[in-house]
Design a protein around this motif. Structure first.
Motif, mmCIF file in Angstrom:
data_model
loop_
_atom_site.group_PDB
_atom_site.id
_atom_site.type_symbol
_atom_site.label_atom_id
_atom_site.label_comp_id
_atom_site.label_asym_id
_atom_site.label_seq_id
_atom_site.Cartn_x
_atom_site.Cartn_y
_atom_site.Cartn_z
ATOM 1 N N LEU A 9 8.070 -7.328 6.590
ATOM 2 C CA LEU A 9 7.103 -6.699 7.479
ATOM 3 C C LEU A 9 7.442 -5.220 7.582
ATOM 4 O O LEU A 9 8.592 -4.850 7.858
ATOM 5 C CB LEU A 9 7.155 -7.345 8.870
ATOM 6 C CG LEU A 9 6.208 -6.777 9.932
ATOM 7 C CD1 LEU A 9 4.755 -7.076 9.569
ATOM 8 C CD2 LEU A 9 6.543 -7.364 11.300
ATOM 9 N N LYS A 10 6.465 -4.356 7.335
ATOM 10 C CA LYS A 10 6.664 -2.917 7.452
ATOM 11 C C LYS A 10 6.671 -2.496 8.921
ATOM 12 O O LYS A 10 6.021 -3.114 9.770
ATOM 13 C CB LYS A 10 5.563 -2.165 6.709
ATOM 14 C CG LYS A 10 5.603 -2.343 5.195
ATOM 15 C CD LYS A 10 6.845 -1.716 4.607
ATOM 16 C CE LYS A 10 6.866 -1.866 3.099
ATOM 17 N NZ LYS A 10 8.109 -1.306 2.517
ATOM 18 N N ASP A 61 5.306 0.006 10.312
ATOM 19 C CA ASP A 61 3.982 0.424 10.786
ATOM 20 C C ASP A 61 3.155 -0.757 11.269
ATOM 21 O O ASP A 61 2.335 -0.630 12.184
ATOM 22 C CB ASP A 61 3.228 1.156 9.671
ATOM 23 C CG ASP A 61 3.871 2.498 9.320
ATOM 24 O OD1 ASP A 61 4.646 3.002 10.157
ATOM 25 O OD2 ASP A 61 3.608 3.005 8.226
ATOM 26 N N ALA A 62 3.380 -1.928 10.655
ATOM 27 C CA ALA A 62 2.651 -3.128 11.073
ATOM 28 C C ALA A 62 3.217 -3.671 12.378
ATOM 29 O O ALA A 62 2.498 -4.290 13.167
ATOM 30 C CB ALA A 62 2.720 -4.192 9.980
ATOM 31 N N LYS A 65 1.884 -2.043 15.798
ATOM 32 C CA LYS A 65 0.500 -2.328 16.198
ATOM 33 C C LYS A 65 0.477 -3.233 17.424
ATOM 34 O O LYS A 65 -0.528 -3.311 18.129
ATOM 35 C CB LYS A 65 -0.258 -2.978 15.038
ATOM 36 C CG LYS A 65 -0.531 -2.032 13.879
ATOM 37 C CD LYS A 65 -1.292 -2.714 12.762
ATOM 38 C CE LYS A 65 -1.555 -1.740 11.610
ATOM 39 N NZ LYS A 65 -2.285 -2.402 10.495
ATOM 40 N N LYS A 93 3.827 -12.653 13.044
ATOM 41 C CA LYS A 93 3.692 -11.741 11.904
ATOM 42 C C LYS A 93 4.506 -12.160 10.684
ATOM 43 O O LYS A 93 4.206 -11.746 9.566
ATOM 44 C CB LYS A 93 4.090 -10.317 12.312
ATOM 45 C CG LYS A 93 3.108 -9.650 13.279
ATOM 46 C CD LYS A 93 3.496 -8.195 13.485
ATOM 47 C CE LYS A 93 2.430 -7.444 14.269
ATOM 48 N NZ LYS A 93 2.368 -7.891 15.652
ATOM 49 N N ASP A 122 11.324 -1.150 7.913
ATOM 50 C CA ASP A 122 10.838 -2.478 7.534
ATOM 51 C C ASP A 122 11.829 -3.542 7.987
ATOM 52 O O ASP A 122 12.987 -3.273 8.283
ATOM 53 C CB ASP A 122 10.591 -2.579 6.020
ATOM 54 C CG ASP A 122 11.835 -2.249 5.217
ATOM 55 O OD1 ASP A 122 12.802 -3.023 5.301
ATOM 56 O OD2 ASP A 122 11.841 -1.228 4.505
#
Length: 234
Positions: free
Chosen positions: A133-134, A136-137, A140, A153, A205
């Motif tokens: 999982l990055k 940036d994700a 959110k 996620k 990440d």
């Protein structure tokens, strides 16, 4: 008769002279040199396992733990330097015996790369169970606890809150219901609390290693491994 003998002798000597003239040229064209050097990234950190290949051949080596390499190549050859997630670089030898190279990150390729316990690999080449999982994700999801941001996620990762007290970090998570995994932040084993108190904006990440993919960390990884890579300056 004497003139014929001299003529033949002269022709033979001329041919021998021509051959002797061409031999150094052929030897020069086939001359090889031993090239040594170091491959580093944009932060001047050595790249372990980077590839050095003589172009259009199968002759190649990889760098050691210090990012250093040694390879024999023709003096007029071209060397190709490459590493997963970085833009390849070509260097003409031109008789040099020392070539140091700096590789830059390939931004487009990084989305296809997953961090694992022994470096990085292309997502499609991984045989073990690895989820990624990055950062940036993650952000959110609006939450002060990075651990809570993993909820829903990453497959196999379950997160639950132990208390509804505002600002509390009293929660837990597991991988495939086996218990709390080993947490490794930037290559250093840390506690779950250390991960919970990270600033999510500093996380590049997160990778979760399951089953055999976590074996590199030994018995501590029986419940899986949560690998966290933070962002670097610059």
């Amino acid at each position: 008769m004497f003139r014929i003998f001299n003529l033949k002798t002269g022709m033979i000597l001329s041919v021998l002279a021509l051959i002797m003239t061409l031999v150094p040229l052929g030897a020069s064209a086939q001359r090889t040199v031993t090239v040594t050097g170091t491959i580093v990234d944009h932060e001047n950190e050595p790249l372990i396992g980077a590839s050095v290949l003589v172009k259009n051949t199968t002759n190649g080596v990889v760098t050691d733990i210090n990012g250093e390499y040694t390879i024999n190549a023709p003096a007029d050859a071209t060397l190709v330097y490459s590493y997963i997630g970085y833009t390849p670089v070509e260097e003409k030898v031109n008789g040099r015996t020392s070539i140091n190279v700096v590789l830059s990150l390939d931004v487009q390729m990084m989305d296809e790369v997953v961090v694992v316990g022994y470096g990085v690999q292309r997502r499609g080449s991984i045989t073990g169970a690895v989820s990624a999982l990055k950062g940036d994700a993650m952000i959110k999801t609006n939450n002060e606890n990075p651990q809570n941001m993993l909820t829903g996620k990453i497959p196999g990762v379950r997160v639950w809150q132990k208390s509804s007290e505002p600002g509390t970090y009293n929660n837990n998570f597991d991988v495939r219901g086996l218990g709390s995994p080993l947490v490794v932040i930037d290559g250093v084993p840390r506690t779950v609390e250390d991960f919970q108190r990270l600033n999510a904006n500093d996380i590049a990440d997160v990778s979760v290693l399951k089953d055999a993919a976590a074996a590199i960390y030994g018995v501590r990884a029986a419940n899986g491994v949560l690998l966290v890579t933070t962002k670097t300056g610059g």
